[in-house]
Design a protein around this motif. Structure first.
Motif, PDB file in Angstrom:
ATOM      1  N   MET A 155       0.829  -1.208   0.000  1.00 38.26           N
ATOM      2  CA  MET A 155       0.000   0.000   0.000  1.00 38.26           C
ATOM      3  C   MET A 155       0.864   1.260   0.000  1.00 38.26           C
ATOM      4  SD  MET A 155      -3.087  -0.905  -0.319  1.00 38.26           S
ATOM      5  CE  MET A 155      -4.035   0.551   0.157  1.00 38.26           C
ATOM      6  N   ASN A 156       2.152   1.079  -0.147  1.00 38.67           N
ATOM      7  CA  ASN A 156       3.084   2.183  -0.300  1.00 38.67           C
ATOM      8  C   ASN A 156       3.148   2.527  -1.792  1.00 38.67           C
ATOM      9  OD1 ASN A 156       5.420   3.702  -0.827  1.00 38.67           O
ATOM     10  ND2 ASN A 156       6.575   2.747   0.828  1.00 38.67           N
ATOM     11  N   PRO A 157       2.560   3.657  -2.226  1.00 39.34           N
ATOM     12  CA  PRO A 157       2.465   3.950  -3.666  1.00 39.34           C
ATOM     13  C   PRO A 157       3.812   3.927  -4.378  1.00 39.34           C
ATOM     14  CG  PRO A 157       1.067   5.447  -2.412  1.00 39.34           C
ATOM     15  CD  PRO A 157       1.895   4.696  -1.405  1.00 39.34           C
ATOM     16  N   LYS A 158       4.823   4.525  -3.780  1.00 43.96           N
ATOM     17  CA  LYS A 158       6.135   4.575  -4.417  1.00 43.96           C
ATOM     18  C   LYS A 158       6.718   3.174  -4.572  1.00 43.96           C
ATOM     19  CE  LYS A 158      10.632   6.901  -4.084  1.00 43.96           C
ATOM     20  NZ  LYS A 158      11.448   7.865  -3.283  1.00 43.96           N
ATOM     21  N   LEU A 159       6.596   2.366  -3.521  1.00 47.60           N
ATOM     22  CA  LEU A 159       7.117   1.000  -3.583  1.00 47.60           C
ATOM     23  C   LEU A 159       6.333   0.167  -4.581  1.00 47.60           C
ATOM     24  CD1 LEU A 159       8.991  -1.208  -2.566  1.00 47.60           C
ATOM     25  CD2 LEU A 159       7.403  -1.614  -0.668  1.00 47.60           C
ATOM     26  N   ARG A 160       5.040   0.405  -4.667  1.00 52.05           N
ATOM     27  CA  ARG A 160       4.216  -0.353  -5.624  1.00 52.05           C
ATOM     28  C   ARG A 160       4.657  -0.052  -7.058  1.00 52.05           C
ATOM     29  NH1 ARG A 160      -1.455  -0.974  -7.843  1.00 52.05           N
ATOM     30  NH2 ARG A 160      -2.002  -3.122  -7.320  1.00 52.05           N
TER      31      ARG A 160
END
Length: 460
Positions: A155-160
């Motif tokens: 749910m971490n946008p950058k990590l996704r």
């Protein structure tokens, strides 16, 4: 195929289509004057007690047919394209994608990456939402379609964005809000990658995902599968026992929180984690009705339950059976336990469980669904197999007798010179196939290839 022109490939006996004298090659043009975009439209428009169909016959004639029926009845036909539209391929390049880890030279269909939301409803596939437009979301909400299975990963946008190798992957998480507000039931999946989206990152993801409960009714955590064909791909590591125990402690802590708050366990670790950790599997009540079986969550527990239930229906006797059960290394110890349960009632049943090592994809792949016929034949060729060899149906392409390497059950039978019995998924079928229960044909579907080469076909 022209847009909104849906060619019928089969008319099912006893259905509305047969009564209307529809034939293969006829085309469905519209329902109630509305064009049918895809299978979603078809199912939605057919949900009525009175419908008007526009059919183009093979000879070019157009028939307008008025049909009075039960509300949920469809036409009883199959179309050339089950989606009634083109399949949508995946636009991501996930660092953990298993298709990228397959060798060249296999059949072309194995390399197709789908990310089609319609397959989520029809077949239970997990979708990333990156390939879904606002129009798609609006249709899902309008048609009251559920559940939809979402592959979250984090749910971490950058990590996704990093994990899916798609700069829009983080933005796609906003679509979950729309599904939630539309009261569309969801199931979630997280493919866990060591040092990337586990531990603290997983804690963050579970905290965020819990906010969507109970509309989001379950989230499974599965370990990344790593084949030996990873040259040039993102460097990923296997999990060890310590990792598995840490993960299970996270899951079980969140389960307690969610049971107290919503009455559901919500987050589930796949069976592989418990086996790797050396822990007993959770009791049946913690699986919330087995919502995540396709992700390997609770499969071994359900197998045991079904085996015990089937054995309770049978009277033990002294029948003699000598067989081999071939399966993946992951399931082999549990299949062995099931054989011992059978032997308590049928003491003369002898069945050796053989754990097939995956030489084709690499030893890190331990599930039975990725075992090839070549590995099966190579490793069983010099063994005493008894009168038959049992294999699970997930070794085969759905509905067919073909393995991943395009060899067939008949090829294996000829190579091993032994009857091959394909066991359907329910635990009752394992018992029935092993001991040849008198009423097994009423309980299960199976494929048996006799030594004569004849076959009784069934759904695998």
């Amino acid at each position: 195929m022209k847009k909104n022109l849906h060619i019928i490939s089969k008319v099912l006996p006893g259905g509305i289509g047969e009564e209307l004298e529809l034939e293969p090659g006829d085309a469905l043009l519209s329902i109630n004057g509305q064009p049918v975009e895809d299978v979603f439209d078809y199912r939605y428009l057919m949900n009525d007690e009175f419908v008007t169909l526009l059919i183009r016959k093979k000879n070019g004639e157009e028939w307008e047919l008025e049909v009075e029926k039960e509300y949920e009845d469809d036409l009883g036909v199959e179309f050339e394209n089950s989606l009634m539209d083109e399949y949508r391929s995946c636009s991501n390049h996930c660092i953990f994608c298993f298709i990228d880890q397959m060798p060249s030279g296999m059949r072309e269909t194995l390399y197709f990456k789908d990310d089609d939301s319609r397959l989520s409803f029809l077949q239970g596939n997990y979708v990333t939402l990156t390939n879904m437009s606002d129009y798609d979301l609006d249709r899902i909400i309008k048609f009251h379609l559920s559940p939809i299975n979402v592959s979250f990963q984090t749910m971490n946008p950058k990590l996704r964005c990093k994990m899916l190798h798609n700069r829009f992957a983080g933005d796609a998480l906003a679509k979950v809000d729309k599904l939630y507000k539309g009261d569309v039931t969801m199931n979630g999946q997280i493919v866990l990658c060591k040092g990337i989206n586990d531990r603290d990152e997983l804690e963050y993801s579970l905290e965020k995902l819990s906010e969507y409960a109970p509309v989001l009714q379950s989230v499974s955590i599965v370990p990344v599968g790593l084949s030996k064909y990873r040259d040039g791909l993102y460097p990923l590591e296997s999990f060890d026992k310590e990792d598995a125990r840490y993960l299970i402690s996270q899951v079980e802590r969140w389960q307690k929180i969610m049971v107290k708050k919503y009455g559901i366990h919500f987050v589930h670790a796949s069976d592989e984690w418990y086996i790797l950790a050396g822990y007993e599997l959770p009791e049946e009540g913690r699986y919330d009705g087995y919502l995540q079986l396709e992700n390997g969550v609770g499969m071994m527990r359900l197998l045991e339950t079904e085996v015990k239930e089937r054995l309770e229906q049978l009277e033990g006797d002294d029948r003699v059976v000598n067989a081999t059960v071939a399966t993946g290394r992951l399931a082999a110890p549990y299949i062995g336990k099931m054989i011992k349960l059978v032997q308590e009632k049928f003491p003369n049943v002898q069945a050796e469980v053989y754990a097939v090592k995956n030489n084709f994809f690499g030893e890190k792949i331990t599930v039975s669904g990725l075992i090839t016929a070549a590995d099966l034949m190579d490793q069983l060729a010099q063994r005493e197999l008894g009168e038959k060899v049992l294999i699970p149906c997930n070794m085969l392409r759905s509905g067919e007798d073909v393995f991943l390497d395009d060899l067939t059950v008949e090829d294996v039978r000829q190579a091993l010179k032994t009857e091959i019995v394909v066991v359907d998924e329910p635990g009752a079928d394992l018992v029935n196939c092993l001991i040849e229960a008198p009423d097994h044909k009423k309980i299960r579907r199976r494929q048996i290839y006799e030594q004569t080469g004849s076959s009784n076909s069934g759904q695998a």
